[in-house]
Design a protein around this motif. Structure first.
Motif, PDB file in Angstrom:
ATOM      1  N   ASP A   1       0.827  -1.212   0.000  1.00 57.88           N
ATOM      2  CA  ASP A   1       0.000   0.000   0.000  1.00 57.88           C
ATOM      3  C   ASP A   1       0.861   1.261   0.000  1.00 57.88           C
ATOM      4  O   ASP A   1       0.577   2.228  -0.708  1.00 57.88           O
ATOM      5  CB  ASP A   1      -0.941   0.009   1.201  1.00 57.88           C
ATOM      6  CG  ASP A   1      -2.061  -1.007   1.095  1.00 57.88           C
ATOM      7  OD1 ASP A   1      -2.234  -1.614   0.016  1.00 57.88           O
ATOM      8  OD2 ASP A   1      -2.762  -1.204   2.115  1.00 57.88           O
ATOM      9  N   GLY A   2       1.934   1.258   0.803  1.00 56.06           N
ATOM     10  CA  GLY A   2       2.817   2.421   0.846  1.00 56.06           C
ATOM     11  C   GLY A   2       3.516   2.659  -0.479  1.00 56.06           C
ATOM     12  O   GLY A   2       3.603   3.793  -0.964  1.00 56.06           O
ATOM     13  N   LEU A   3       3.998   1.586  -1.081  1.00 62.73           N
ATOM     14  CA  LEU A   3       4.677   1.700  -2.372  1.00 62.73           C
ATOM     15  C   LEU A   3       3.707   2.145  -3.463  1.00 62.73           C
ATOM     16  O   LEU A   3       4.033   3.008  -4.294  1.00 62.73           O
ATOM     17  CB  LEU A   3       5.321   0.369  -2.737  1.00 62.73           C
ATOM     18  CG  LEU A   3       6.191   0.351  -3.992  1.00 62.73           C
ATOM     19  CD1 LEU A   3       7.339   1.336  -3.864  1.00 62.73           C
ATOM     20  CD2 LEU A   3       6.706  -1.051  -4.226  1.00 62.73           C
ATOM     21  N   THR A   4       2.508   1.591  -3.449  1.00 62.61           N
ATOM     22  CA  THR A   4       1.490   1.970  -4.437  1.00 62.61           C
ATOM     23  C   THR A   4       1.130   3.446  -4.309  1.00 62.61           C
ATOM     24  O   THR A   4       1.041   4.162  -5.313  1.00 62.61           O
ATOM     25  CB  THR A   4       0.238   1.088  -4.278  1.00 62.61           C
ATOM     26  OG1 THR A   4       0.616  -0.274  -4.472  1.00 62.61           O
ATOM     27  CG2 THR A   4      -0.844   1.463  -5.279  1.00 62.61           C
ATOM     28  N   ALA A   5       0.946   3.920  -3.080  1.00 63.29           N
ATOM     29  CA  ALA A   5       0.610   5.331  -2.866  1.00 63.29           C
ATOM     30  C   ALA A   5       1.746   6.237  -3.329  1.00 63.29           C
ATOM     31  O   ALA A   5       1.508   7.272  -3.973  1.00 63.29           O
ATOM     32  CB  ALA A   5       0.298   5.575  -1.389  1.00 63.29           C
ATOM     33  N   TYR A   6       2.979   5.857  -3.033  1.00 63.26           N
ATOM     34  CA  TYR A   6       4.121   6.664  -3.443  1.00 63.26           C
ATOM     35  C   TYR A   6       4.234   6.740  -4.962  1.00 63.26           C
ATOM     36  O   TYR A   6       4.532   7.796  -5.526  1.00 63.26           O
ATOM     37  CB  TYR A   6       5.418   6.087  -2.854  1.00 63.26           C
ATOM     38  CG  TYR A   6       6.638   6.796  -3.370  1.00 63.26           C
ATOM     39  CD1 TYR A   6       7.035   8.018  -2.837  1.00 63.26           C
ATOM     40  CD2 TYR A   6       7.384   6.260  -4.411  1.00 63.26           C
ATOM     41  CE1 TYR A   6       8.152   8.679  -3.333  1.00 63.26           C
ATOM     42  CE2 TYR A   6       8.493   6.912  -4.911  1.00 63.26           C
ATOM     43  CZ  TYR A   6       8.870   8.119  -4.370  1.00 63.26           C
ATOM     44  OH  TYR A   6       9.963   8.782  -4.862  1.00 63.26           O
ATOM     45  N   ASN A   7       4.021   5.615  -5.643  1.00 60.56           N
ATOM     46  CA  ASN A   7       4.207   5.547  -7.090  1.00 60.56           C
ATOM     47  C   ASN A   7       3.001   6.028  -7.898  1.00 60.56           C
ATOM     48  O   ASN A   7       3.111   6.234  -9.101  1.00 60.56           O
ATOM     49  CB  ASN A   7       4.567   4.122  -7.507  1.00 60.56           C
ATOM     50  CG  ASN A   7       5.980   3.777  -7.126  1.00 60.56           C
ATOM     51  OD1 ASN A   7       6.870   4.594  -7.202  1.00 60.56           O
ATOM     52  ND2 ASN A   7       6.188   2.552  -6.684  1.00 60.56           N
TER      53      ASN A   7
ATOM     54  N   GLN B   1      -3.253   4.888 -11.754  1.00 63.72           N
ATOM     55  CA  GLN B   1      -3.955   3.791 -11.092  1.00 63.72           C
ATOM     56  C   GLN B   1      -4.043   2.572 -12.006  1.00 63.72           C
ATOM     57  O   GLN B   1      -5.030   1.856 -12.012  1.00 63.72           O
ATOM     58  CB  GLN B   1      -5.358   4.241 -10.664  1.00 63.72           C
ATOM     59  CG  GLN B   1      -5.342   5.318  -9.600  1.00 63.72           C
ATOM     60  CD  GLN B   1      -4.643   4.871  -8.329  1.00 63.72           C
ATOM     61  OE1 GLN B   1      -4.808   3.753  -7.867  1.00 63.72           O
ATOM     62  NE2 GLN B   1      -3.830   5.753  -7.761  1.00 63.72           N
ATOM     63  N   ALA B   2      -3.005   2.345 -12.780  1.00 64.41           N
ATOM     64  CA  ALA B   2      -2.976   1.215 -13.703  1.00 64.41           C
ATOM     65  C   ALA B   2      -3.087  -0.100 -12.948  1.00 64.41           C
ATOM     66  O   ALA B   2      -2.587  -0.238 -11.831  1.00 64.41           O
ATOM     67  CB  ALA B   2      -1.680   1.242 -14.508  1.00 64.41           C
ATOM     68  N   ALA B   3      -3.748  -1.040 -13.561  1.00 66.49           N
ATOM     69  CA  ALA B   3      -3.925  -2.353 -12.956  1.00 66.49           C
ATOM     70  C   ALA B   3      -2.620  -3.137 -12.971  1.00 66.49           C
ATOM     71  O   ALA B   3      -1.788  -2.972 -13.856  1.00 66.49           O
ATOM     72  CB  ALA B   3      -4.999  -3.129 -13.710  1.00 66.49           C
ATOM     73  N   VAL B   4      -2.462  -3.969 -11.971  1.00 67.79           N
ATOM     74  CA  VAL B   4      -1.354  -4.908 -11.933  1.00 67.79           C
ATOM     75  C   VAL B   4      -1.763  -6.110 -12.772  1.00 67.79           C
ATOM     76  O   VAL B   4      -2.843  -6.665 -12.589  1.00 67.79           O
ATOM     77  CB  VAL B   4      -1.039  -5.334 -10.485  1.00 67.79           C
ATOM     78  CG1 VAL B   4       0.007  -6.425 -10.455  1.00 67.79           C
ATOM     79  CG2 VAL B   4      -0.601  -4.130  -9.663  1.00 67.79           C
ATOM     80  N   ARG B   5      -0.910  -6.483 -13.741  1.00 64.28           N
ATOM     81  CA  ARG B   5      -1.231  -7.598 -14.636  1.00 64.28           C
ATOM     82  C   ARG B   5      -0.114  -8.624 -14.606  1.00 64.28           C
ATOM     83  O   ARG B   5       1.051  -8.263 -14.742  1.00 64.28           O
ATOM     84  CB  ARG B   5      -1.414  -7.079 -16.064  1.00 64.28           C
ATOM     85  CG  ARG B   5      -2.577  -6.093 -16.183  1.00 64.28           C
ATOM     86  CD  ARG B   5      -2.729  -5.546 -17.577  1.00 64.28           C
ATOM     87  NE  ARG B   5      -2.939  -6.642 -18.514  1.00 64.28           N
ATOM     88  CZ  ARG B   5      -2.707  -6.562 -19.804  1.00 64.28           C
ATOM     89  NH1 ARG B   5      -2.267  -5.448 -20.333  1.00 64.28           N
ATOM     90  NH2 ARG B   5      -2.926  -7.596 -20.596  1.00 64.28           N
TER      91      ARG B   5
END
Length: 86
Positions: free
Chosen positions: A19-25, A31-35
């Motif tokens: 969550d922290g890494l996602t928020a930072y990036n 908000q691209a999906a992880v595939r």
């Protein structure tokens, strides 16, 4: 500052890191999906002889595993897997 090292990662701790890494990036990748992503070299029977697995998030590539079987080593298979994934 105190560091703790473990081989038993609690789900909530893993989630906090993601969550922290996602928020930072988010400003960089949106908000691209992880595939999931897989790239393979197969023999005539369809059995993998080399492969790469990982995932993409936006334009970023995350490689989890890269393996090249002994018969293909030294022939550019690893580089080919990386180029195909990119």
């Amino acid at each position: 500052m105190e560091f703790s090292v473990t081989d038993k990662i609690a789900p909530q701790d893993s989630k906090a890191v993601v969550d922290g890494l996602t928020a930072y990036n988010a400003p960089f990748v949106g908000q691209a999906a992880v595939r999931p992503l897989g790239v393979f070299v197969r023999d005539a029977a369809g059995v993998p002889c080399a492969g790469l697995t990982g995932y993409t998030h936006g334009a970023w590539l995350f490689i989890q595993y890269l393996w090249v079987g002994a018969p293909l080593r030294g022939q550019g298979a690893g580089s080919g897997l990386l180029h195909a994934a990119e």
